[in-house]
Scaffold this motif. Structure first.
Motif, PDB file in Angstrom:
ATOM      1  N   ILE A 154       0.921  -1.053  -0.014  1.00  0.00           N
ATOM      2  CA  ILE A 154       0.019  -0.069  -0.181  1.00  0.00           C
ATOM      3  C   ILE A 154       0.901   1.248   0.003  1.00  0.00           C
ATOM      4  N   ASP A 155       2.084   1.081   0.601  1.00  0.00           N
ATOM      5  CA  ASP A 155       2.849   2.267   0.783  1.00  0.00           C
ATOM      6  C   ASP A 155       3.318   2.528  -0.776  1.00  0.00           C
ATOM      7  N   LEU A 156       3.743   1.540  -1.537  1.00  0.00           N
ATOM      8  CA  LEU A 156       4.059   1.923  -3.036  1.00  0.00           C
ATOM      9  C   LEU A 156       3.004   2.390  -3.750  1.00  0.00           C
ATOM     10  N   VAL A 157       1.694   2.062  -3.457  1.00  0.00           N
ATOM     11  CA  VAL A 157       0.328   2.266  -4.195  1.00  0.00           C
ATOM     12  C   VAL A 157       0.446   3.802  -3.801  1.00  0.00           C
ATOM     13  N   LEU A 158       0.657   4.175  -2.608  1.00  0.00           N
ATOM     14  CA  LEU A 158       0.347   5.670  -2.371  1.00  0.00           C
ATOM     15  C   LEU A 158       1.562   6.688  -2.294  1.00  0.00           C
ATOM     16  N   SER A 159       2.622   5.985  -2.993  1.00  0.00           N
ATOM     17  CA  SER A 159       3.967   6.704  -3.098  1.00  0.00           C
ATOM     18  C   SER A 159       4.394   7.308  -1.755  1.00  0.00           C
ATOM     19  N   TYR A 186       5.756  -6.604  -6.004  1.00  0.00           N
ATOM     20  CA  TYR A 186       5.575  -5.231  -5.519  1.00  0.00           C
ATOM     21  C   TYR A 186       4.924  -4.232  -6.546  1.00  0.00           C
ATOM     22  N   GLU A 187       5.506  -4.124  -7.688  1.00  0.00           N
ATOM     23  CA  GLU A 187       5.428  -3.152  -8.649  1.00  0.00           C
ATOM     24  C   GLU A 187       3.993  -3.495  -9.437  1.00  0.00           C
ATOM     25  N   TRP A 188       4.094  -4.768  -9.928  1.00  0.00           N
ATOM     26  CA  TRP A 188       2.818  -5.354 -10.395  1.00  0.00           C
ATOM     27  C   TRP A 188       1.282  -5.292  -9.508  1.00  0.00           C
ATOM     28  N   MET A 189       1.589  -5.566  -8.295  1.00  0.00           N
ATOM     29  CA  MET A 189       0.525  -5.753  -7.400  1.00  0.00           C
ATOM     30  C   MET A 189      -0.026  -4.093  -7.025  1.00  0.00           C
ATOM     31  N   ALA A 190       0.906  -3.381  -7.012  1.00  0.00           N
ATOM     32  CA  ALA A 190       0.789  -1.981  -6.412  1.00  0.00           C
ATOM     33  C   ALA A 190      -0.007  -1.105  -7.778  1.00  0.00           C
ATOM     34  N   LYS A 191       0.223  -1.544  -9.171  1.00  0.00           N
ATOM     35  CA  LYS A 191      -0.133  -1.137 -10.312  1.00  0.00           C
ATOM     36  C   LYS A 191      -1.684  -1.685 -10.245  1.00  0.00           C
TER      37      LYS A 191
END
Length: 325
Positions: free
Chosen positions: A87-92, A212-217
């Motif tokens: 979620i932190d990657l999703v929200l930058s 992480y990249e693909w799930m965040a996207k």
């Protein structure tokens, strides 16, 4: 109640802790993976927030912490969303602290306040300021039970560090001036080595990064098209993944398929054409060591430790770049 842990052994815990462990909020953590969606690429990366939370509680107990600090240790990660830090990657969110941002609201809407009040504990005093608990939390690069537990747990499970070696390290821990101090330079350098494995060889493993990249996207797409909500992230991994898979978005399902069957990829430099760039939160340790009557950071007395720390910092600041072959 007897609680068993692979790292620390068996402990009898107080009734309030037993009740909290049985609560739906703590049991929920059995389906929240520490490494987020990475277990979908590598099933052996299956450590959960539950295991870590139990471990932190027991390590606090082992090092002489109060029942209150054990409660704080058990519940320190209770508000983690599905797939943990994804979620932190999703929200930058570079601080990697979304679970801390929602912790107060999560706890106040849970059964935890009532359970603690039944045993005479003030949940607000115990749970809303982890920095008061000197064993549980210390600012990096100092050691604390949270940092020690996930390091030892991951190097044992993912890098085959023997339990006897871990037990010998635990014997080298002393509590001095409310701080975790190691008895020798050798054990301090050893822990710097283990932490380096976790940060560089595990967190920055390309499979971890890609998942992480693909799930965040996928999550970003779901949020933008309204097929999932931030509240859905309070589900655990399995039902949240099922909700994502049931969306009508072909883009989301394409990304989820990539996690299950990743394309060939390679690590490249920032000067190349790349498909993924990630820089994770800077993490390093510089343990305190007892020298006669003095307590010093290991980097101040060990060139080897300083070089290892410098490498972690350099590689973390550089980040990782990945291109599909």
């Amino acid at each position: 109640m007897i609680v068993e842990d692979i790292l620390y052994g068996s402990f009898e815990v107080e009734e309030v802790l037993a009740v909290l462990i049985s609560s739906q909020e703590v049991q929920r953590l059995k389906d929240v993976h520490m490494a987020g969606p990475a277990f979908l690429i590598n099933p052996s990366w299956n450590e959960t927030r539950y295991e870590h939370s139990i471990g932190v509680m027991l390590l606090v107990k082992k090092l002489g912490g109060t029942v209150e600090e054990q409660i704080a240790g058990l519940l320190h990660d209770v508000s983690h969303t599905a797939f943990s830090h994804v979620i932190d990657l999703v929200l930058s969110n570079k601080a990697d602290d979304y679970h801390e941002q929602i912790k107060k609201e999560f706890i106040e809407q849970s059964t935890i306040p009532e359970l603690l009040e039944q045993y005479g504990f003030d949940y607000q005093q115990i749970l809303f300021d982890d920095e008061q608990w000197r064993l549980l939390e210390q600012k990096a690069p100092l050691l604390c039970c949270d940092r020690i537990d996930y390091t030892l747990r991951e190097v044992h499970r993912y890098f085959s560090v023997p339990l006897q070696e871990i037990h010998d390290f635990l014997k080298a821990i002393k509590i001095m001036n409310d701080q975790i101090v190691l008895e020798s330079v050798a054990w301090a350098v050893w822990f710097v080595d283990q932490y380096q494995k976790v940060v560089l060889d595990f967190f920055y493993d390309p499979r971890n990064i890609c998942s992480y990249e693909w799930m965040a996207k996928a999550i970003q797409l779901g949020l933008s098209n309204g097929e999932i909500t931030m509240t859905d992230l309070l589900l655990t991994d399995a039902p949240f993944l099922q909700k994502l898979r049931s969306t009508r978005s072909t883009e989301i399902n394409f990304l989820l398929a990539k996690i299950q069957n990743p394309p060939k990829y390679s690590v490249c430099s920032s000067e190349d054409e790349y498909d993924i760039e990630q820089k994770k939160k800077i993490r390093f340790v510089d343990p305190l060591v007892r020298l006669s009557d003095e307590i010093v950071s290991v980097s101040a007395i060990s060139k080897s430790a300083q070089l290892k720390i410098d490498r972690v910092l350099e590689e973390s600041q550089k980040g990782i770049y990945i291109k599909y072959d």
